[in-house]
Design a protein around this motif. Sequence first.
Motif, PDB file in Angstrom:
ATOM      1  N   HIS A  26       0.822  -1.214   0.000  1.00 30.07           N
ATOM      2  CA  HIS A  26       0.000   0.000   0.000  1.00 30.07           C
ATOM      3  C   HIS A  26       0.861   1.271   0.000  1.00 30.07           C
ATOM      4  CE1 HIS A  26       0.732   0.482   4.330  1.00 30.07           C
ATOM      5  NE2 HIS A  26       0.373  -0.782   4.514  1.00 30.07           N
ATOM      6  N   ASP A  30       4.716   0.559   4.957  1.00 29.06           N
ATOM      7  CA  ASP A  30       5.184   0.320   6.332  1.00 29.06           C
ATOM      8  C   ASP A  30       5.944  -1.005   6.344  1.00 29.06           C
ATOM      9  OD1 ASP A  30       3.221  -1.652   6.248  1.00 29.06           O
ATOM     10  OD2 ASP A  30       1.769  -0.503   7.420  1.00 29.06           O
ATOM     11  N   SER A  33       3.834  -4.032   4.919  1.00 34.55           N
ATOM     12  CA  SER A  33       3.598  -3.953   3.480  1.00 34.55           C
ATOM     13  C   SER A  33       4.882  -4.283   2.703  1.00 34.55           C
ATOM     14  CB  SER A  33       3.104  -2.535   3.174  1.00 34.55           C
ATOM     15  OG  SER A  33       3.081  -2.274   1.820  1.00 34.55           O
ATOM     16  N   ASP A  90      -1.402  -6.510   2.217  1.00 36.01           N
ATOM     17  CA  ASP A  90      -1.590  -5.565   3.332  1.00 36.01           C
ATOM     18  C   ASP A  90      -2.578  -4.447   3.006  1.00 36.01           C
ATOM     19  OD1 ASP A  90      -1.040  -5.044   6.029  1.00 36.01           O
ATOM     20  OD2 ASP A  90       0.459  -3.538   5.546  1.00 36.01           O
TER      21      ASP A  90
HETATM   22 MN    MN Z   1       0.322  -1.733   6.569  1.00 40.66          MN
END
Ligand code: MN
Length: 327
Positions: A26, A30, A33, A90
């Motif tokens: 995404h 993060d 992900s 994610d």
């Molecule tokens: Mn995430």
Amino acid sequence: MAPSSPLLDTIIARLCAAQGVLLVGHVATDGDSLGSCLGLWHLLRGQGVPAYVVAAEKIPARFSFLPGVHSVITEATDYPPYWDVVVVMDCGDLRRTGLSETLLRCAVEVINIDHHQSNQGMLGTAWVDPRFAAVGQQVLALAEQAGWEVTPAVATCLYTALATDSGFFRHSNTSGAVLRDAATLLEAGADMRSIVENCLERKTLSELCLLREALSLLTQECDGRVTVLEIPFTVFARCGVEEAEMEGMIEYARAVPGTQIAVLLRAVQTDITKVSLRSRGSNDVSVVAMSFGGGGHLNAAGCTLHLPLSDVRAAVLAAVKQVLSCD
Ligand code: MN
Ligand code: AMP
Ligand code: MN
């Protein structure tokens, strides 16, 4: 961790037969992900499957240590010549990848691996299970079921995913299974110290500047049950911080005793505001985020609104107060 499942067998078979696999996470990436994408990238390459991690934005510096990160494609001009499978990780919809939907839809098959409660399982062949603390944990289950070797590089990527999404094994999603999987990854050679240094301890001077400014604007509502941090757009400019470099700031709001819901409002543009929400116990912040077009988990959710910070503050606090039945 997970019992052997026919859905996993289908996903494994499809991945092994693919001529090219795009792995996407995404926007505002993060540890889960990116760690999950890179973990699966190493696993697939280990099986001789051509795989590519594609991201819409440049990767934040704190992830530079991740094995394979320099192979991540961030320019459309560098896309591989062919792929037949896209794995979306994610997140639960193509928009949140930040990449062109047309491009992703031209694959023969889309596979979605996710653990968000807000994901309705409508994207392609969907393996969505909120019992997992991180997608990285799902990737480990996939590797175990497929009998793929978890190398130190894979372990470092997946441990990053698991550690970051569990708040370094402190959030309520830290189950026995999470700790067992973490132990498996550590024993497989995860570089735990690099992960802690880069994803937990590291704070740049500009991030500390931002933190100082944000703390000076800390406020409380609902007799202290709601704690709010806000970062006006002018502060971003003053501290010179990149938006992606702000992991963990909301924890300062959540830390204040009595806080049931913590809110972080970030004006990433004068008319674009990002909202992060964290809660304690059964207070569900995913419903708040979803009501503004975002999503997330029971205790951690977020959304982005195309409105100035002050308007967003009023709207989000009204929704948060409804969850807590206070006004
Ligand atoms: Mn995430
Ligand atoms: P954050 O506050 O950005 O750390 O996000 C908390 C959780 O909410 C994460 O699981 C995110 O994936 C999710 N989340 C944040 N923003 C959005 C959004 N705009 N849409 C869907 N999910 C989101
Ligand atoms: Mn996650």
